[in-house]
Scaffold this motif. Structure first.
Motif, PDB file in Angstrom:
ATOM      1  N   ASN A  62       7.325  16.548  12.688  1.00  0.00           N
ATOM      2  CA  ASN A  62       6.601  15.552  11.905  1.00  0.00           C
ATOM      3  C   ASN A  62       5.164  15.553  12.377  1.00  0.00           C
ATOM      4  OD1 ASN A  62       8.669  14.118  10.291  1.00  0.00           O
ATOM      5  ND2 ASN A  62       9.532  13.690  12.300  1.00  0.00           N
ATOM      6  N   TYR A  63       4.228  15.372  11.456  1.00  0.00           N
ATOM      7  CA  TYR A  63       2.833  15.226  11.852  1.00  0.00           C
ATOM      8  C   TYR A  63       2.095  14.439  10.782  1.00  0.00           C
ATOM      9  CZ  TYR A  63       2.240  19.354   8.858  1.00  0.00           C
ATOM     10  OH  TYR A  63       2.264  20.242   7.814  1.00  0.00           O
ATOM     11  N   PRO A  64       1.021  13.749  11.195  1.00  0.00           N
ATOM     12  CA  PRO A  64       0.271  12.933  10.234  1.00  0.00           C
ATOM     13  C   PRO A  64      -0.615  13.803   9.344  1.00  0.00           C
ATOM     14  CG  PRO A  64      -0.750  12.797  12.383  1.00  0.00           C
ATOM     15  CD  PRO A  64       0.501  13.615  12.551  1.00  0.00           C
ATOM     16  N   VAL A  65      -0.772  13.375   8.107  1.00  0.00           N
ATOM     17  CA  VAL A  65      -1.709  14.004   7.181  1.00  0.00           C
ATOM     18  C   VAL A  65      -2.804  12.978   6.953  1.00  0.00           C
ATOM     19  CG1 VAL A  65      -2.033  14.952   4.879  1.00  0.00           C
ATOM     20  CG2 VAL A  65       0.112  15.336   6.084  1.00  0.00           C
ATOM     21  N   LEU A  66      -3.998  13.275   7.402  1.00  0.00           N
ATOM     22  CA  LEU A  66      -5.092  12.325   7.328  1.00  0.00           C
ATOM     23  C   LEU A  66      -6.277  12.927   6.578  1.00  0.00           C
ATOM     24  CD1 LEU A  66      -4.862  11.117  11.010  1.00  0.00           C
ATOM     25  CD2 LEU A  66      -3.974   9.955   8.979  1.00  0.00           C
ATOM     26  N   PRO A  67      -6.153  13.100   5.242  1.00  0.00           N
ATOM     27  CA  PRO A  67      -7.243  13.720   4.493  1.00  0.00           C
ATOM     28  C   PRO A  67      -8.402  12.777   4.214  1.00  0.00           C
ATOM     29  CG  PRO A  67      -5.496  13.105   3.016  1.00  0.00           C
ATOM     30  CD  PRO A  67      -5.013  12.784   4.416  1.00  0.00           C
ATOM     31  N   ALA A 124      -6.719  19.168   8.523  1.00  0.00           N
ATOM     32  CA  ALA A 124      -6.819  19.543   7.107  1.00  0.00           C
ATOM     33  C   ALA A 124      -8.162  20.221   6.842  1.00  0.00           C
ATOM     34  CB  ALA A 124      -6.670  18.309   6.228  1.00  0.00           C
ATOM     35  N   THR A 125      -8.119  21.255   6.003  1.00  0.00           N
ATOM     36  CA  THR A 125      -9.312  21.994   5.595  1.00  0.00           C
ATOM     37  C   THR A 125      -9.510  21.828   4.096  1.00  0.00           C
ATOM     38  OG1 THR A 125      -8.960  23.657   7.307  1.00  0.00           O
ATOM     39  CG2 THR A 125     -10.379  24.282   5.459  1.00  0.00           C
ATOM     40  N   VAL A 126     -10.652  21.319   3.671  1.00  0.00           N
ATOM     41  CA  VAL A 126     -10.981  21.241   2.245  1.00  0.00           C
ATOM     42  C   VAL A 126     -11.483  22.614   1.828  1.00  0.00           C
ATOM     43  CG1 VAL A 126     -12.464  20.190   0.495  1.00  0.00           C
ATOM     44  CG2 VAL A 126     -11.590  18.801   2.392  1.00  0.00           C
ATOM     45  N   PHE A 127     -10.822  23.248   0.844  1.00  0.00           N
ATOM     46  CA  PHE A 127     -11.272  24.562   0.413  1.00  0.00           C
ATOM     47  C   PHE A 127     -11.808  24.584  -1.011  1.00  0.00           C
ATOM     48  CE2 PHE A 127      -6.875  24.466  -0.725  1.00  0.00           C
ATOM     49  CZ  PHE A 127      -6.714  25.283  -1.828  1.00  0.00           C
ATOM     50  N   ARG A 128     -11.714  23.472  -1.739  1.00  0.00           N
ATOM     51  CA  ARG A 128     -12.362  23.356  -3.054  1.00  0.00           C
ATOM     52  C   ARG A 128     -12.635  21.881  -3.278  1.00  0.00           C
ATOM     53  NH1 ARG A 128     -12.630  26.342  -8.033  1.00  0.00           N
ATOM     54  NH2 ARG A 128     -12.869  28.169  -6.726  1.00  0.00           N
ATOM     55  N   ASP A 129     -13.868  21.550  -3.631  1.00  0.00           N
ATOM     56  CA  ASP A 129     -14.277  20.165  -3.840  1.00  0.00           C
ATOM     57  C   ASP A 129     -14.919  20.043  -5.221  1.00  0.00           C
ATOM     58  OD1 ASP A 129     -14.421  17.560  -3.011  1.00  0.00           O
ATOM     59  OD2 ASP A 129     -16.169  17.825  -1.740  1.00  0.00           O
ATOM     60  N   GLY A 130     -14.986  18.827  -5.749  1.00  0.00           N
ATOM     61  CA  GLY A 130     -15.641  18.602  -7.039  1.00  0.00           C
ATOM     62  C   GLY A 130     -14.872  19.156  -8.226  1.00  0.00           C
ATOM     63  N   ILE A 131     -13.550  19.218  -8.131  1.00  0.00           N
ATOM     64  CA  ILE A 131     -12.705  19.741  -9.213  1.00  0.00           C
ATOM     65  C   ILE A 131     -12.597  18.679 -10.302  1.00  0.00           C
ATOM     66  CG2 ILE A 131     -10.389  20.525  -9.825  1.00  0.00           C
ATOM     67  CD1 ILE A 131     -10.097  21.302  -6.818  1.00  0.00           C
TER      68      ILE A 131
END
Length: 170
Positions: free
Chosen positions: A14-19, A66-73
């Motif tokens: 288990n691990y947290p997802v903190l986007p 977390a890695t953002v790989f596409r923004d402004g979609i």
């Protein structure tokens, strides 16, 4: 986030997802376990009426952040409703566009409803492939809307419809 063994169903970790401020909206996993998710976009609007979210796509690989790989979609078409000057509801727009995606080991297939194509985005955020729809025009016409309205009227105006709905559709 909980990772389960594909054979036994046992919890592996288990691990947290903190986007950001809110949890992910849509989550997909690649066959090798990379987790891809979209955010909630700009969920509230200060004015009543239709508007459109902008989303980002991010991934988590193992224990890395977390890695953002596409923004402004261009995301989902939404409608903001107000009562007495106060926002009371916010929801998807009927017949509106939305973004959807599928994760693979090499990247993500994504469609936004803006054109007749889906694109393949590698893990660096670059579009490397595009597949175009070659079938009939998918645009919603007034004929489609009329059929939809007639279907709803028939569905909600029979003897089994709740009284308030019968009054609404006549």
């Amino acid at each position: 986030m909980t990772v389960l063994d594909g054979q036994s169903g046992e919890v592996i970790r288990n691990y947290p997802v903190l986007p950001g401020k809110r949890p992910p909206r849509r989550i997909r996993c690649s066959p090798t376990g990379r987790v891809v998710f979209s955010d909630w976009g700009n969920t509230q609007r200060e004015l009543p009426g239709p508007y459109r979210w902008e989303n980002s796509l991010s991934f988590i690989d193992g224990d890395e952040p977390a890695t953002v790989f596409r923004d402004g979609i261009p995301g989902e078409d939404r409608v903001q409703y107000f009562e007495d000057g106060v926002p009371v509801a916010n929801g998807p727009r009927a017949w509106g566009r939305y973004v959807d995606f599928a994760a693979t080991d090499d990247g993500v297939w994504m469609g936004t409803g803006d054109d007749d194509a889906v694109e393949f985005i590698d893990w660096a955020g670059t579009t490397t492939h595009r597949i175009w729809w070659m079938g009939p025009d998918p645009a919603v016409t007034e004929e489609h809307m009329g059929a939809y309205r007639a279907s709803n009227r028939a569905r909600f105006s029979g003897p089994n419809a709740r009284p308030p709905l019968r009054e609404l559709v006549g």
